[in-house]
Structure formats: C-alpha cells, structure tokens
Design an enzyme around this catalytic site. Structure first.
Site, mmCIF file in Angstrom:
data_model
loop_
_atom_site.group_PDB
_atom_site.id
_atom_site.type_symbol
_atom_site.label_atom_id
_atom_site.label_comp_id
_atom_site.label_asym_id
_atom_site.label_seq_id
_atom_site.Cartn_x
_atom_site.Cartn_y
_atom_site.Cartn_z
ATOM 1 N N ALA A 88 -15.959 -24.750 -26.047
ATOM 2 C CA ALA A 88 -16.043 -26.185 -26.336
ATOM 3 C C ALA A 88 -17.479 -26.601 -26.618
ATOM 4 C CB ALA A 88 -15.538 -26.998 -25.137
ATOM 5 N N THR A 133 -10.308 -31.336 -18.464
ATOM 6 C CA THR A 133 -11.441 -31.891 -17.731
ATOM 7 C C THR A 133 -11.129 -33.244 -17.094
ATOM 8 O OG1 THR A 133 -13.578 -32.966 -18.114
ATOM 9 C CG2 THR A 133 -12.216 -32.654 -20.030
ATOM 10 N N GLU A 135 -13.020 -35.587 -17.312
ATOM 11 C CA GLU A 135 -13.489 -36.605 -18.271
ATOM 12 C C GLU A 135 -12.311 -37.287 -18.967
ATOM 13 O OE1 GLU A 135 -16.625 -37.904 -19.584
ATOM 14 O OE2 GLU A 135 -17.159 -37.269 -17.571
ATOM 15 N N TYR A 157 -15.937 -36.502 -26.429
ATOM 16 C CA TYR A 157 -15.585 -35.288 -25.683
ATOM 17 C C TYR A 157 -14.269 -35.492 -24.918
ATOM 18 C CZ TYR A 157 -15.669 -31.771 -21.974
ATOM 19 O OH TYR A 157 -15.324 -30.751 -21.105
ATOM 20 N N LYS A 161 -10.646 -33.658 -25.640
ATOM 21 C CA LYS A 161 -9.992 -32.830 -24.619
ATOM 22 C C LYS A 161 -8.593 -33.375 -24.288
ATOM 23 C CE LYS A 161 -12.860 -29.476 -23.357
ATOM 24 N NZ LYS A 161 -12.503 -28.068 -23.155
ATOM 25 N N HIS A 187 -17.968 -28.549 -12.268
ATOM 26 C CA HIS A 187 -18.284 -27.368 -11.456
ATOM 27 C C HIS A 187 -19.549 -26.721 -11.993
ATOM 28 C CE1 HIS A 187 -15.113 -26.476 -14.398
ATOM 29 N NE2 HIS A 187 -15.760 -25.331 -14.619
HETATM 30 P P1 NAP Z 1 -20.353 -24.074 -21.514
HETATM 31 O O1 NAP Z 1 -21.237 -23.356 -20.554
HETATM 32 O O2 NAP Z 1 -20.910 -25.133 -22.383
HETATM 33 O O3 NAP Z 1 -19.673 -22.949 -22.462
HETATM 34 C C1 NAP Z 1 -18.976 -23.305 -23.610
HETATM 35 C C2 NAP Z 1 -18.639 -22.038 -24.372
HETATM 36 O O4 NAP Z 1 -17.976 -22.405 -25.593
HETATM 37 C C3 NAP Z 1 -19.865 -21.210 -24.792
HETATM 38 O O5 NAP Z 1 -19.535 -19.840 -24.710
HETATM 39 C C4 NAP Z 1 -20.045 -21.617 -26.239
HETATM 40 O O6 NAP Z 1 -20.721 -20.661 -27.032
HETATM 41 C C5 NAP Z 1 -18.585 -21.698 -26.665
HETATM 42 N N1 NAP Z 1 -18.396 -22.418 -27.925
HETATM 43 C C6 NAP Z 1 -18.880 -23.635 -28.285
HETATM 44 N N2 NAP Z 1 -18.472 -23.936 -29.532
HETATM 45 C C7 NAP Z 1 -17.726 -22.892 -29.974
HETATM 46 C C8 NAP Z 1 -17.029 -22.606 -31.175
HETATM 47 N N3 NAP Z 1 -17.056 -23.449 -32.213
HETATM 48 N N4 NAP Z 1 -16.354 -21.436 -31.268
HETATM 49 C C9 NAP Z 1 -16.343 -20.559 -30.248
HETATM 50 N N5 NAP Z 1 -16.987 -20.764 -29.081
HETATM 51 C C10 NAP Z 1 -17.663 -21.923 -28.951
HETATM 52 O O7 NAP Z 1 -19.099 -24.704 -20.751
HETATM 53 P P2 NAP Z 1 -18.525 -24.346 -19.303
HETATM 54 O O8 NAP Z 1 -19.193 -25.206 -18.301
HETATM 55 O O9 NAP Z 1 -18.487 -22.879 -19.133
HETATM 56 O O10 NAP Z 1 -17.048 -24.909 -19.435
HETATM 57 C C11 NAP Z 1 -15.999 -24.098 -19.933
HETATM 58 C C12 NAP Z 1 -14.889 -24.993 -20.474
HETATM 59 O O11 NAP Z 1 -14.400 -25.838 -19.443
HETATM 60 C C13 NAP Z 1 -15.314 -25.924 -21.593
HETATM 61 O O12 NAP Z 1 -14.227 -26.067 -22.471
HETATM 62 C C14 NAP Z 1 -15.589 -27.251 -20.898
HETATM 63 O O13 NAP Z 1 -15.404 -28.314 -21.790
HETATM 64 C C15 NAP Z 1 -14.535 -27.199 -19.809
HETATM 65 N N6 NAP Z 1 -14.860 -27.899 -18.571
HETATM 66 C C16 NAP Z 1 -16.029 -27.662 -17.930
HETATM 67 C C17 NAP Z 1 -16.304 -28.294 -16.721
HETATM 68 C C18 NAP Z 1 -17.581 -28.061 -15.968
HETATM 69 O O14 NAP Z 1 -17.902 -28.872 -15.095
HETATM 70 N N7 NAP Z 1 -18.297 -26.972 -16.217
HETATM 71 C C19 NAP Z 1 -15.348 -29.179 -16.187
HETATM 72 C C20 NAP Z 1 -14.158 -29.368 -16.857
HETATM 73 C C21 NAP Z 1 -13.908 -28.715 -18.040
HETATM 74 P P3 NAP Z 1 -22.350 -20.667 -27.137
HETATM 75 O O15 NAP Z 1 -22.826 -19.930 -25.911
HETATM 76 O O16 NAP Z 1 -22.556 -19.926 -28.406
HETATM 77 O O17 NAP Z 1 -22.792 -22.088 -27.170
HETATM 78 O O1 G4F Z 2 -23.996 -33.160 -15.700
HETATM 79 P P1 G4F Z 2 -23.405 -34.082 -16.676
HETATM 80 O O2 G4F Z 2 -23.924 -34.045 -18.065
HETATM 81 O O3 G4F Z 2 -21.836 -33.827 -16.632
HETATM 82 P P2 G4F Z 2 -20.593 -34.708 -17.127
HETATM 83 O O4 G4F Z 2 -20.955 -35.673 -18.154
HETATM 84 O O5 G4F Z 2 -19.923 -35.221 -15.894
HETATM 85 O O6 G4F Z 2 -19.688 -33.596 -17.827
HETATM 86 C C1 G4F Z 2 -19.514 -32.314 -17.233
HETATM 87 O O7 G4F Z 2 -18.386 -32.344 -16.387
HETATM 88 C C2 G4F Z 2 -17.130 -32.596 -17.067
HETATM 89 C C3 G4F Z 2 -16.033 -32.608 -16.001
HETATM 90 O O8 G4F Z 2 -15.898 -33.921 -15.501
HETATM 91 C C4 G4F Z 2 -16.919 -31.498 -18.085
HETATM 92 F F1 G4F Z 2 -15.723 -31.679 -18.698
HETATM 93 C C5 G4F Z 2 -18.042 -31.497 -19.101
HETATM 94 O O9 G4F Z 2 -17.865 -30.416 -20.012
HETATM 95 C C6 G4F Z 2 -19.368 -31.292 -18.363
HETATM 96 O O10 G4F Z 2 -19.371 -29.989 -17.823
HETATM 97 O O11 G4F Z 2 -23.551 -35.580 -16.164
HETATM 98 C C7 G4F Z 2 -23.083 -35.960 -14.886
HETATM 99 C C8 G4F Z 2 -23.519 -37.385 -14.610
HETATM 100 C C9 G4F Z 2 -23.186 -38.380 -15.725
HETATM 101 O O12 G4F Z 2 -22.712 -39.559 -15.143
HETATM 102 C C10 G4F Z 2 -24.522 -38.656 -16.392
HETATM 103 O O13 G4F Z 2 -24.639 -39.945 -16.982
HETATM 104 O O14 G4F Z 2 -24.942 -37.397 -14.502
HETATM 105 C C11 G4F Z 2 -25.452 -38.514 -15.206
HETATM 106 N N1 G4F Z 2 -26.849 -38.221 -15.564
HETATM 107 C C12 G4F Z 2 -27.921 -38.922 -15.123
HETATM 108 N N2 G4F Z 2 -29.036 -38.433 -15.647
HETATM 109 C C13 G4F Z 2 -27.272 -37.270 -16.391
HETATM 110 C C14 G4F Z 2 -28.656 -37.394 -16.446
HETATM 111 N N3 G4F Z 2 -26.614 -36.296 -17.078
HETATM 112 C C15 G4F Z 2 -27.353 -35.446 -17.823
HETATM 113 N N4 G4F Z 2 -26.719 -34.455 -18.483
HETATM 114 N N5 G4F Z 2 -28.728 -35.552 -17.915
HETATM 115 C C16 G4F Z 2 -29.425 -36.523 -17.245
HETATM 116 O O15 G4F Z 2 -30.636 -36.610 -17.371
#
Ligand code: NAP
Ligand code: G4F
Length: 341
Positions: A88, A133, A135, A157, A161, A187
């Site tokens: 993603a 997610t 979100e 986003y 999703k 996470h």
């Molecule tokens: P991440 O670290 O940003 O990893 C995203 C992965 O997707 C990377 O391997 C990226 O490749 C790949 N990607 C992006 N665009 C692509 C494309 N066009 N084709 C193929 N691969 C592509 O995300 P994550 O934290 O591991 O999260 C994994 C999944 O769970 C994501 O879908 C995210 O939206 C979802 N999610 C995450 C959280 C969280 O808190 N971490 C919570 C809920 C849902 P590159 O390395 O080349 O960029």
């Molecule tokens: O760490 P964040 O960018 O995560 P966000 O927006 O919650 O999204 C992450 O979690 C989602 C699951 O709920 C995933 F689906 C998504 O792919 C991603 O992994 O921001 C968390 C919070 C937000 O409220 C943001 O406004 O932190 C606040 N924030 C405050 N200062 C900031 C910052 N976020 C970022 N990235 N950078 C800042 O400087």
C-alpha cells in the site's frame, strides 16, 4: 504434508518483514513481491534472504499492485496456498498529496489480486488476506470500534482501504473466495517507517540526546491512537487464514494514548525532563536541563482533516482466533529505543 506456499505483496514493508519471518518459522515457502526502486530497499528482509542459487524458502520477485499482468503471472506461476496483500501507499498524510495513486494501489490493487484469483479459477485453492485499517473508522464517534462499527474514513487512504475492504467481502460472497479482512489498528516496531509518528519521535529524541539534532517538529499532539506491536499483529493475520470460514476481524490493544502522552513516555525513558508550554501550533516542549525547546509543532505535519480517536474492541479476535496482544506499549518503546542505540 505438502509445504504451504505464501505470496506476500508488500514484503519490503514493516509487516511484510515480520510476516515473512513468522511464516518461515512455520516452515512455509515464502515468495515476496517487491517493486522496482532506484536504490536497494530490502534492508528489512536482508537477514532472511540467502542467495539466488541456494535452496532458500524465501524468494523475492518483482511485481507491482498497479500492474495487473505482473499480479496475474506471479499467481499463475507460484500457485500459492495463501496470499497476503500488505502492499500500500500506507501514509495517511501523503495520501492527501497523491490521492489518485493511493486509490489505485490501495483500492484497485486489492481488486486486481482478487480478479487474478478468480480468472485463474483458483477460488478454492487460495486463501486471501487484505490489510485493512482502523483508518476506515476515521471520524466515528464510537468510543470502542469493532467489526460492526460503520466506516467514516477521513482521508484518501482511509477511503481507498474501505473500497478494498468491501471488494474483498464482495468477492467472498460472489465467488466463494476464502478472503479475510484484518482491520488492524496502528502497530509499530523498531523497523517502522521513519515518517510515522512513533518512529519519528523516538528517532528524533535519541538524536537530540546524542547531540545529532536540535529539535523535533510534530503536528497534532492530541490525536489518540491504539498502538500495538507489529510482531503480534502478523500472527493475527495468519490466524485469520487458518480458520474454517473466512471472516473479518479487528486487531488492536484496546488502549489509547495521545501523541503527547507517547512523547512523554518515550522522553522519560530516554532521560529527558520536559516542560510543555504554549497552545495549539505554538505548543512546545522545553528540556528542563538546559531550558531549550526540543519539540515544536509545525503546520506542515497537520492533516486537512484528522482522525481524532481510535480504540479497538478485539472481543471477536479473542474468542474466535484465540488472539490477544502480548507486547505492551512500554516494551514496544523500550525495544524501539534499544534499536536506535
Ligand atoms: P509499509 O511499511 O509502508 O509497507 C508497505 C509495502 O507496500 C512496502 O513493501 C511497499 O514497497 C509496498 N508497496 C507500496 N506501493 C506498492 C505498489 N504499487 N506495488 C507493490 N508494492 C507496493 O506498511 P506496513 O506498516 O508494513 O503496513 C502493511 C499494510 O498494512 C499496508 O497495506 C498498510 O496500509 C496496512 N496497515 C498498516 C497499519 C500499521 O499501523 N502499520 C495498520 C493498519 C493497516 P516499498 O518498500 O517499495 O515502498
Ligand atoms: O503515525 P501516523 O502517521 O499514523 P496514522 O496516520 O495513524 O496511520 C497509520 O496507522 C493506520 C492504522 O490506523 C494505518 F492504516 C496507516 O497505514 C499508518 O500505518 O500518525 C499518527 C498520529 C496522527 O494523528 C497524526 O496527525 O500522529 C499524528 N502526528 C502528529 N505529528 C503525526 C505527526 N504523524 C506523523 N506521521 N508525523 C508527525 O510529525
């Protein structure tokens, strides 16, 4: 017993790395899909990649979620028993800047995989996991979000999703594909991307402590997030695909903190004494030891609209998957700090 084969889209990401390691321990053969990049970006999985000639159970291949032909030919060739769609454009703030691309990868990307499964007549052969997610709950007013909470996404986003979520359900109901949505709350881990707030805070504070950086700039300090550890969450993904029937599950800790509370916890562990002064965009944290401001707010990090409050209810995952988070927020922060050291 026949070896299980997993195909992971998004293998180079945080979750892709944890899931690959988890599945290799379970004796899977793991194929990871990476996209072409101008510089090598496999740092998170370098420790499990052996070499092209070895009889490794971990194999990397090129593909892209915007390219149906690559998805189709990979699935046709590999014939996986399980597909995990973790790929993603996963940054919420960035999705406001590249909305069409985010929708293409996150929304249509899931559809492209499901279509490939259907067109190859693999509906009964492949189990599919979609990385949903919290979100998608976005601006909901419900104080605990579960599988029945209506979606109110608040970013391109979150909207993209939500499409992926519903198309996964649609293909499950229409074509009988074993397809599951994980609705995962935030996470984190030591290998979290550096522009997500937890990693940014810990990395920034550690650099300040080591005199390598003067200040850390943040956005909204008052949003609340339910933060868990990626290692626990990838186990839940796998568990979903081992059930008798496909279903959707919320995965969370059930606890929530503001960004400011997270900063305070991390700062204390790193050895800072902070005093907060000012309001709104002028709020800052002063390092009491030398009376210098080390954290300030900057409008660049604010979003056009914010998700204020997330807190998950995981009763269903507890009951049906026998899943609960094991790693606490304090242990998560300790591990992230150790990693920076
Ligand atoms: P991440 O670290 O940003 O990893 C995203 C992965 O997707 C990377 O391997 C990226 O490749 C790949 N990607 C992006 N665009 C692509 C494309 N066009 N084709 C193929 N691969 C592509 O995300 P994550 O934290 O591991 O999260 C994994 C999944 O769970 C994501 O879908 C995210 O939206 C979802 N999610 C995450 C959280 C969280 O808190 N971490 C919570 C809920 C849902 P590159 O390395 O080349 O960029
Ligand atoms: O760490 P964040 O960018 O995560 P966000 O927006 O919650 O999204 C992450 O979690 C989602 C699951 O709920 C995933 F689906 C998504 O792919 C991603 O992994 O921001 C968390 C919070 C937000 O409220 C943001 O406004 O932190 C606040 N924030 C405050 N200062 C900031 C910052 N976020 C970022 N990235 N950078 C800042 O400087």
């Amino acid at each position: 017993m026949k070896k299980k084969i997993a195909l992971i889209f998004g293998v180079t990401g945080q979750d892709g790395a944890y899931l690959s390691k988890f599945l290799l321990k379970k004796k899977y053969k793991v194929y990871g899909v990476k996209r072409r990049s101008s510089i090598i970006n496999t740092q998170r999985i370098d420790d499990i990649y052996i070499d092209i000639n070895s009889k490794s159970n971990f194999i990397l291949c090129y593909g892209d979620l915007t390219d149906s032909s690559s998805i189709l030919s990979l699935i046709k060739k590999i014939k996986p028993s399980e597909i995990y769609n973790l790929a993603a454009q996963s940054h919420v703030k960035v999705s406001f800047e590249v909305p069409e691309y985010s929708a293409d990868v996150n929304g249509l990307g899931a559809l492209r995989i499901l279509e490939a499964i259907k067109n190859l007549n693999f509906e009964k052969k492949i189990r599919f996991y979609q990385a949903g997610t919290s979100e998608m709950f976005g601006r909901t007013k419900e104080r605990f979000q579960n599988e029945k909470t209506p979606f109110y996404p608040a970013s391109p986003y979150g909207v993209s999703k939500s499409f992926a979520h519903w198309i996964t359900i649609n293909y499950r109901e229409a074509y009988g594909i074993f397809a599951c949505n994980g609705i995962l709350f935030n996470h984190e881990s030591p290998i979290r991307g550096e522009t997500f707030v937890t990693k940014k805070i810990i990395q920034g504070l550690m650099k300040i402590k080591m005199n390598k950086q003067k200040k850390l700039y943040l956005g909204n300090l008052y949003a609340k997030r339910d933060w868990g550890h990626a290692k626990d969450y990838v186990e839940a993904m796998w568990k979903m695909l081992q059930q008798k029937n496909p279903d959707d599950y919320v995965i969370a800790t059930g606890k929530t903190l503001t960004i400011k509370e997270f900063v305070n916890k991390a700062a204390k562990k790193i050895g800072f004494k902070l005093k907060w002064v000012g309001k709104g965009i002028n709020e800052k944290a002063i390092n009491i030891e030398n009376n210098m401001p080390i954290i300030e707010c900057h409008k660049r990090y604010l979003r056009p609209v914010e998700v204020d409050y997330l807190k998950g209810n995981t009763q269903k995952a507890k009951k049906k998957l026998n899943w609960s988070p094991k790693i606490s927020i304090d242990d998560l922060i300790d591990e992230m700090i150790q990693h920076e050291l």
